[in-house]
Design a protein around this motif. Sequence first.
Motif, PDB file in Angstrom:
ATOM      1  N   LEU A  95      54.684   9.089 -25.679  1.00  8.56           N
ATOM      2  CA  LEU A  95      54.770   9.725 -26.996  1.00  8.56           C
ATOM      3  C   LEU A  95      56.229   9.762 -27.440  1.00  8.56           C
ATOM      4  CD1 LEU A  95      52.367  12.800 -26.730  1.00  8.56           C
ATOM      5  CD2 LEU A  95      51.864  10.514 -27.591  1.00  8.56           C
ATOM      6  N   ALA A  96      56.425   9.658 -28.752  1.00  2.00           N
ATOM      7  CA  ALA A  96      57.786   9.688 -29.294  1.00  2.00           C
ATOM      8  C   ALA A  96      58.498  10.981 -28.902  1.00  2.00           C
ATOM      9  CB  ALA A  96      57.745   9.540 -30.815  1.00  2.00           C
ATOM     10  N   ARG A  97      57.787  12.110 -28.948  1.00  2.10           N
ATOM     11  CA  ARG A  97      58.382  13.397 -28.587  1.00  2.10           C
ATOM     12  C   ARG A  97      58.852  13.391 -27.131  1.00  2.10           C
ATOM     13  NH1 ARG A  97      57.114  18.008 -30.918  1.00  2.10           N
ATOM     14  NH2 ARG A  97      55.078  17.212 -31.569  1.00  2.10           N
ATOM     15  N   ASP A  98      58.021  12.834 -26.250  1.00  2.00           N
ATOM     16  CA  ASP A  98      58.375  12.801 -24.827  1.00  2.00           C
ATOM     17  C   ASP A  98      59.563  11.884 -24.580  1.00  2.00           C
ATOM     18  OD1 ASP A  98      56.364  14.563 -24.313  1.00  2.00           O
ATOM     19  OD2 ASP A  98      54.943  13.068 -23.579  1.00  2.00           O
ATOM     20  N   ARG A  99      59.648  10.808 -25.355  1.00  5.88           N
ATOM     21  CA  ARG A  99      60.794   9.900 -25.219  1.00  5.88           C
ATOM     22  C   ARG A  99      62.092  10.644 -25.542  1.00  5.88           C
ATOM     23  NH1 ARG A  99      63.249   6.036 -22.496  1.00  5.88           N
ATOM     24  NH2 ARG A  99      64.747   4.897 -23.768  1.00  5.88           N
ATOM     25  N   ILE A 100      62.073  11.447 -26.571  1.00  3.42           N
ATOM     26  CA  ILE A 100      63.273  12.211 -26.949  1.00  3.42           C
ATOM     27  C   ILE A 100      63.588  13.258 -25.886  1.00  3.42           C
ATOM     28  CG2 ILE A 100      64.251  13.797 -28.665  1.00  3.42           C
ATOM     29  CD1 ILE A 100      62.473  12.291 -30.760  1.00  3.42           C
ATOM     30  N   LEU A 101      62.571  13.996 -25.441  1.00  4.32           N
ATOM     31  CA  LEU A 101      62.783  15.037 -24.432  1.00  4.32           C
ATOM     32  C   LEU A 101      63.250  14.471 -23.098  1.00  4.32           C
ATOM     33  CD1 LEU A 101      59.689  17.355 -25.071  1.00  4.32           C
ATOM     34  CD2 LEU A 101      62.076  17.831 -25.650  1.00  4.32           C
ATOM     35  N   SER A 102      62.943  13.187 -22.841  1.00  2.00           N
ATOM     36  CA  SER A 102      63.331  12.576 -21.565  1.00  2.00           C
ATOM     37  C   SER A 102      64.848  12.492 -21.407  1.00  2.00           C
ATOM     38  CB  SER A 102      62.733  11.168 -21.446  1.00  2.00           C
ATOM     39  OG  SER A 102      63.363  10.250 -22.333  1.00  2.00           O
ATOM     40  N   GLY A 104      65.384  15.203 -19.265  1.00  2.00           N
ATOM     41  CA  GLY A 104      64.414  15.305 -18.177  1.00  2.00           C
ATOM     42  C   GLY A 104      63.321  16.308 -18.421  1.00  2.00           C
ATOM     43  N   LEU A 105      63.133  16.735 -19.668  1.00  2.00           N
ATOM     44  CA  LEU A 105      62.135  17.764 -19.965  1.00  2.00           C
ATOM     45  C   LEU A 105      60.748  17.192 -20.218  1.00  2.00           C
ATOM     46  CD1 LEU A 105      64.078  20.242 -22.291  1.00  2.00           C
ATOM     47  CD2 LEU A 105      63.417  20.568 -19.909  1.00  2.00           C
ATOM     48  N   ASP A 106      60.647  15.888 -20.450  1.00  2.00           N
ATOM     49  CA  ASP A 106      59.349  15.303 -20.784  1.00  2.00           C
ATOM     50  C   ASP A 106      58.343  15.472 -19.644  1.00  2.00           C
ATOM     51  OD1 ASP A 106      61.091  13.531 -19.403  1.00  2.00           O
ATOM     52  OD2 ASP A 106      59.725  11.874 -19.785  1.00  2.00           O
ATOM     53  N   ARG A 134      51.229  27.178 -10.277  1.00  2.00           N
ATOM     54  CA  ARG A 134      52.014  25.988 -10.614  1.00  2.00           C
ATOM     55  C   ARG A 134      52.683  26.149 -11.986  1.00  2.00           C
ATOM     56  NH1 ARG A 134      48.273  22.782  -9.876  1.00  2.00           N
ATOM     57  NH2 ARG A 134      47.782  21.966 -11.943  1.00  2.00           N
ATOM     58  N   TYR A 135      51.952  26.761 -12.906  1.00  2.00           N
ATOM     59  CA  TYR A 135      52.491  26.983 -14.253  1.00  2.00           C
ATOM     60  C   TYR A 135      53.742  27.857 -14.206  1.00  2.00           C
ATOM     61  CZ  TYR A 135      52.648  27.888 -19.261  1.00  2.00           C
ATOM     62  OH  TYR A 135      53.046  27.959 -20.578  1.00  2.00           O
ATOM     63  N   ASP A 136      53.707  28.906 -13.383  1.00  2.00           N
ATOM     64  CA  ASP A 136      54.866  29.809 -13.268  1.00  2.00           C
ATOM     65  C   ASP A 136      56.091  29.054 -12.753  1.00  2.00           C
ATOM     66  OD1 ASP A 136      53.429  31.944 -14.201  1.00  2.00           O
ATOM     67  OD2 ASP A 136      52.933  32.737 -12.210  1.00  2.00           O
ATOM     68  N   ARG A 137      55.882  28.207 -11.744  1.00  3.46           N
ATOM     69  CA  ARG A 137      57.010  27.435 -11.198  1.00  3.46           C
ATOM     70  C   ARG A 137      57.548  26.447 -12.233  1.00  3.46           C
ATOM     71  NH1 ARG A 137      53.513  26.982  -6.744  1.00  3.46           N
ATOM     72  NH2 ARG A 137      53.133  24.786  -7.253  1.00  3.46           N
ATOM     73  N   LEU A 138      56.631  25.784 -12.930  1.00  6.09           N
ATOM     74  CA  LEU A 138      57.035  24.790 -13.929  1.00  6.09           C
ATOM     75  C   LEU A 138      57.742  25.443 -15.111  1.00  6.09           C
ATOM     76  CD1 LEU A 138      53.837  22.556 -13.885  1.00  6.09           C
ATOM     77  CD2 LEU A 138      56.137  21.842 -13.189  1.00  6.09           C
ATOM     78  N   GLU A 139      57.271  26.623 -15.494  1.00  6.90           N
ATOM     79  CA  GLU A 139      57.902  27.305 -16.623  1.00  6.90           C
ATOM     80  C   GLU A 139      59.333  27.716 -16.259  1.00  6.90           C
ATOM     81  OE1 GLU A 139      56.556  30.396 -20.026  1.00  6.90           O
ATOM     82  OE2 GLU A 139      56.273  31.093 -17.959  1.00  6.90           O
ATOM     83  N   ALA A 140      59.542  28.136 -15.014  1.00  7.31           N
ATOM     84  CA  ALA A 140      60.895  28.479 -14.566  1.00  7.31           C
ATOM     85  C   ALA A 140      61.796  27.246 -14.614  1.00  7.31           C
ATOM     86  CB  ALA A 140      60.845  29.046 -13.148  1.00  7.31           C
ATOM     87  N   GLU A 141      61.248  26.108 -14.196  1.00  8.25           N
ATOM     88  CA  GLU A 141      62.012  24.853 -14.244  1.00  8.25           C
ATOM     89  C   GLU A 141      62.306  24.458 -15.691  1.00  8.25           C
ATOM     90  OE1 GLU A 141      61.455  20.146 -12.912  1.00  8.25           O
ATOM     91  OE2 GLU A 141      60.110  21.690 -12.110  1.00  8.25           O
TER      92      GLU A 141
END
Length: 279
Positions: A79-86, A89-91, A118-125
């Motif tokens: 996705l275009a959004r993910d390309r920008i966020l990459s 490294g946030l994508d 897993r969501y809690d760990r990912l949100e912290a990251e």
Amino acid sequence: MINVQDLELRAGARLLMDQVNFRVDKGDKIGLVGRNGAGKTTLTRVLAGEGLPAGGKVTRSGQIGYLPQDPRTPDMEQLARDRILSARGLDAVVGKLKKAQAEMSSEDAAVQRKAMNRYDRLEAEFLAGGGYAAEAEAAAISSNLALPERILNQPLKTLSGGQRRRVELARILYSSAETLLLDEPTNHLDADSISWLRDFLKNHQGGLIVISHDVELLEATVNKVYHLDANRAQIDYYNMGWKRYLQQRETDERARRRERANAEKKAQVLLDQANKMRA
């Protein structure tokens, strides 16, 4: 940031530049100019590490954001959004968050519990990487480059060449790279986006090398001009803004024309003397 030593560039057998030395430090905003074929694009590719010089070396420190004229993306399904966020490294984190969020609504209690952990760990990251503020920053940059939500939610393969180029420009500006190497960044931009880009580059705190035919962009942003002289295979360095460069370049060209005329006259005199001696 970028240090160039005794650089030699060639296009096949043709020498583009030789024994070139310069540095790009924080706060250097350089307009790279010269006639078509002088080697501007070749030089930026080498500075970015995407091409090899014929001689000399280029050393780099810090992150470099490079926009070529024809950017290539490795995954056209992205996705275009993910390309920008990459760029930060946030994508990948955002993708995992969405997956965990979907699994949290599972009817299986065990799956739901694991997904919540897993969501809690990912949100912290995600928050450590800038989180929602970083996402908002990416969205703001995209909007200013005429990339609305409907485009950001599409795979890159469905976008036009101009849209993909704007996505790459947004990605580079969002990356917070210390040094920007931009080859014709105003291509495929409308007037409002160009005006916004001028302000963005004017306020950029790191280094910048820009190739552009947009005189207003150069006038607003650069504090140095490097002129690639294809005839001499050299770079002329001007530590000044665009308007002063134009004046100084005209003065230098007049001086070189006089030097060439004097050299040609001297050569003709010597040739005439040689012809007389032979006669």
